[in-house]
Design a protein around this motif. Structure first.
Motif, mmCIF file in Angstrom:
data_model
loop_
_atom_site.group_PDB
_atom_site.id
_atom_site.type_symbol
_atom_site.label_atom_id
_atom_site.label_comp_id
_atom_site.label_asym_id
_atom_site.label_seq_id
_atom_site.Cartn_x
_atom_site.Cartn_y
_atom_site.Cartn_z
ATOM 1 N N GLY A 135 -29.297 77.112 0.399
ATOM 2 C CA GLY A 135 -29.767 76.006 1.230
ATOM 3 C C GLY A 135 -29.411 76.183 2.691
ATOM 4 N N GLN A 136 -28.166 76.576 2.948
ATOM 5 C CA GLN A 136 -27.716 76.762 4.325
ATOM 6 C C GLN A 136 -28.461 77.912 5.005
ATOM 7 O OE1 GLN A 136 -25.939 76.185 1.633
ATOM 8 N NE2 GLN A 136 -23.947 75.258 2.046
ATOM 9 N N MET A 137 -28.637 79.012 4.260
ATOM 10 C CA MET A 137 -29.367 80.151 4.821
ATOM 11 C C MET A 137 -30.814 79.779 5.123
ATOM 12 S SD MET A 137 -28.011 83.399 2.595
ATOM 13 C CE MET A 137 -26.401 84.141 2.884
ATOM 14 N N LEU A 138 -31.428 79.020 4.218
ATOM 15 C CA LEU A 138 -32.828 78.626 4.413
ATOM 16 C C LEU A 138 -32.970 77.770 5.670
ATOM 17 C CD1 LEU A 138 -35.767 78.360 3.527
ATOM 18 C CD2 LEU A 138 -35.074 76.456 2.050
ATOM 19 N N ALA A 139 -32.077 76.801 5.846
ATOM 20 C CA ALA A 139 -32.128 75.954 7.041
ATOM 21 C C ALA A 139 -31.962 76.788 8.305
ATOM 22 C CB ALA A 139 -31.045 74.883 6.966
ATOM 23 N N GLY A 140 -31.085 77.784 8.240
ATOM 24 C CA GLY A 140 -30.881 78.660 9.385
ATOM 25 C C GLY A 140 -32.116 79.484 9.715
ATOM 26 N N LEU A 141 -32.768 80.012 8.678
ATOM 27 C CA LEU A 141 -33.971 80.821 8.889
ATOM 28 C C LEU A 141 -35.120 79.983 9.438
ATOM 29 C CD1 LEU A 141 -33.910 82.995 5.619
ATOM 30 C CD2 LEU A 141 -33.466 83.795 7.949
ATOM 31 N N LEU A 142 -35.206 78.727 8.974
ATOM 32 C CA LEU A 142 -36.282 77.843 9.413
ATOM 33 C C LEU A 142 -35.984 77.187 10.756
ATOM 34 C CD1 LEU A 142 -37.068 76.033 6.026
ATOM 35 C CD2 LEU A 142 -38.613 77.583 7.242
ATOM 36 N N GLY A 143 -34.691 77.112 11.106
ATOM 37 C CA GLY A 143 -34.308 76.370 12.298
ATOM 38 C C GLY A 143 -34.397 74.873 12.084
ATOM 39 N N TRP A 144 -34.238 74.438 10.825
ATOM 40 C CA TRP A 144 -34.334 73.026 10.464
ATOM 41 C C TRP A 144 -32.950 72.395 10.378
ATOM 42 C CZ3 TRP A 144 -38.293 72.305 5.861
ATOM 43 C CH2 TRP A 144 -39.572 72.690 6.296
ATOM 44 N N ALA A 145 -32.939 71.060 10.442
ATOM 45 C CA ALA A 145 -31.712 70.316 10.159
ATOM 46 C C ALA A 145 -31.365 70.483 8.684
ATOM 47 C CB ALA A 145 -31.911 68.839 10.487
ATOM 48 N N GLN A 146 -30.083 70.309 8.357
ATOM 49 C CA GLN A 146 -29.672 70.408 6.957
ATOM 50 C C GLN A 146 -28.598 69.376 6.651
ATOM 51 O OE1 GLN A 146 -26.928 73.684 5.818
ATOM 52 N NE2 GLN A 146 -27.299 74.505 7.866
ATOM 53 N N GLY A 157 -38.182 55.655 8.687
ATOM 54 C CA GLY A 157 -39.228 56.292 9.488
ATOM 55 C C GLY A 157 -39.163 57.795 9.333
ATOM 56 N N ASP A 158 -39.160 58.510 10.461
ATOM 57 C CA ASP A 158 -39.055 59.980 10.422
ATOM 58 C C ASP A 158 -37.609 60.451 10.327
ATOM 59 O OD1 ASP A 158 -41.741 60.609 10.447
ATOM 60 O OD2 ASP A 158 -41.884 60.481 12.630
ATOM 61 N N THR A 159 -36.695 59.505 10.246
ATOM 62 C CA THR A 159 -35.277 59.838 10.178
ATOM 63 C C THR A 159 -34.784 59.738 8.736
ATOM 64 O OG1 THR A 159 -34.915 59.008 12.413
ATOM 65 C CG2 THR A 159 -32.979 59.248 11.022
ATOM 66 N N VAL A 160 -33.919 60.671 8.354
ATOM 67 C CA VAL A 160 -33.348 60.676 7.010
ATOM 68 C C VAL A 160 -31.832 60.513 7.125
ATOM 69 C CG1 VAL A 160 -33.223 61.893 4.804
ATOM 70 C CG2 VAL A 160 -35.170 62.292 6.327
ATOM 71 N N LEU A 161 -31.308 59.541 6.405
ATOM 72 C CA LEU A 161 -29.861 59.343 6.326
ATOM 73 C C LEU A 161 -29.376 59.933 5.014
ATOM 74 C CD1 LEU A 161 -29.532 55.624 7.522
ATOM 75 C CD2 LEU A 161 -29.000 57.672 8.834
ATOM 76 N N VAL A 162 -28.442 60.848 5.090
ATOM 77 C CA VAL A 162 -27.916 61.509 3.888
ATOM 78 C C VAL A 162 -26.408 61.287 3.815
ATOM 79 C CG1 VAL A 162 -27.642 63.683 2.640
ATOM 80 C CG2 VAL A 162 -29.732 63.259 3.962
ATOM 81 N N LYS A 174 -27.362 61.933 9.937
ATOM 82 C CA LYS A 174 -28.725 61.499 10.227
ATOM 83 C C LYS A 174 -29.479 62.644 10.884
ATOM 84 C CE LYS A 174 -29.263 58.496 13.576
ATOM 85 N NZ LYS A 174 -29.281 57.202 14.321
ATOM 86 N N ALA A 175 -30.712 62.864 10.435
ATOM 87 C CA ALA A 175 -31.517 63.933 11.014
ATOM 88 C C ALA A 175 -32.992 63.580 10.880
ATOM 89 C CB ALA A 175 -31.227 65.262 10.322
ATOM 90 N N LYS A 176 -33.813 64.244 11.676
ATOM 91 C CA LYS A 176 -35.250 64.032 11.602
ATOM 92 C C LYS A 176 -35.896 65.157 10.817
ATOM 93 C CE LYS A 176 -36.003 61.187 15.714
ATOM 94 N NZ LYS A 176 -36.799 61.016 16.950
ATOM 95 N N LEU A 177 -37.008 64.830 10.185
ATOM 96 C CA LEU A 177 -37.783 65.839 9.469
ATOM 97 C C LEU A 177 -38.366 66.824 10.476
ATOM 98 C CD1 LEU A 177 -39.643 63.487 6.997
ATOM 99 C CD2 LEU A 177 -37.798 65.070 6.421
ATOM 100 N N PRO A 178 -38.590 68.075 10.071
ATOM 101 C CA PRO A 178 -38.344 68.656 8.744
ATOM 102 C C PRO A 178 -36.872 68.990 8.527
ATOM 103 C CG PRO A 178 -39.204 70.330 10.217
ATOM 104 C CD PRO A 178 -39.218 69.046 10.993
#
Length: 255
Positions: A135-146, A157-162, A174-178
């Motif tokens: 999961g961590q590697m995938l987020a790094g490769l995509l440049g996405w929040a994790q 809304g477009d924000t996700v609370l985890v 808290k982070a925004k998609l994707p």
């Protein structure tokens, strides 16, 4: 909020109730003739994806499950579809061919691009190698929040609370998609696939492809030198009273 296109990686592993045994060559655990099932952490991911749709927490356009493995990996894909996923992707690899976390992350990055996914929910680890890296590697490769080790997921809304598990408590991020979310045991209780849903799952689309179709090579960076059983525990002993316990501890050098 844009509709969610959720990608859920699942893995076929030795069933959690089976006690693994080292093979004769001491190169890994014995897998022949052993019961396999979906990785428990991946069951949580499938369940959470389906719940997001059922609770209407956010608009869900598509739930796609993906697994890399031999032909029998289709079993866990069908199980995931019986739980509520819309369709499956089977990336075929040879029986016995292992994929390291980085190779899996590269495969999933290609799948995200192909499926136009904007949310990936996957187990924090698989119970066979316990790497907890994909999961961590995938987020790094995509440049996405994790957000890792999720015990609760909420959309605003477009924000996700985890809410995530940390030592001694919980932390909410808290982070925004994707984004990429990895699941932990307290997130939910996965449902059992009912017989009618199992029958329906047989008619849901399942696409087969190879690593090369995704432009990924299985590059090996690690080599298993030797796998051995843990040393057997020594049996305990009984003492008659507290004085006997103290004497025994002194004899062992514990006090």
């Amino acid at each position: 909020m844009s509709a969610l296109r959720i990608l859920v990686p699942v893995k076929r592993v030795i069933d959690y109730a089976v006690k693994p045994r080292v093979n004769k060559a001491q190169t890994g655990v014995e897998t022949a003739g052993v019961k396999h099932s979906m990785n428990p952490f991946d069951e949580l991911s499938v369940e959470e994806s389906v719940r997001i749709r059922e609770k209407k927490s956010a608009p869900v356009e598509d739930i796609c499950v993906i697994s890399a493995g031999p032909p029998k990996a289709q079993d866990v894909l069908r199980t995931a579809m019986a739980m509520g996923a819309d369709r499956g992707v089977h990336v075929e690899v040879k029986d016995g061919e292992e994929l390291e976390p980085l190779a899996v992350a590269k495969m999933l990055r290609a799948a995200v691009d192909k499926e136009k996914s904007n949310l990936v929910i996957l187990g924090k680890q698989s119970i066979d190698d316990d790497a907890a890296q994909t999961g961590q590697m995938l987020a790094g490769l995509l440049g996405w929040a994790q957000a890792t080790q999720a015990s609760a997921v909420k959309f605003e809304g477009d924000t996700v609370l985890v809410t995530k598990e940390v030592d001694g408590g919980a932390e909410t991020v808290k982070a925004k998609l994707p984004m990429v979310i990895t699941t932990d045991l307290r997130l939910n209780e996965p449902r059992y696939a009912s017989l009618p849903n199992i029958m329906k799952a047989k008619k849901k689309p399942l696409v087969k492809m190879s690593l090369s179709d995704l432009g990924v090579a299985n590059e090996r960076r690690l080599k298993v030198v030797k796998v051995t059983e843990p040393a057997p525990r020594q049996g305990g002993g009984k003492v008659e009273d507290v004085d006997g316990l103290i004497s025994k501890l002194k004899e062992l050098g514990a006090i």
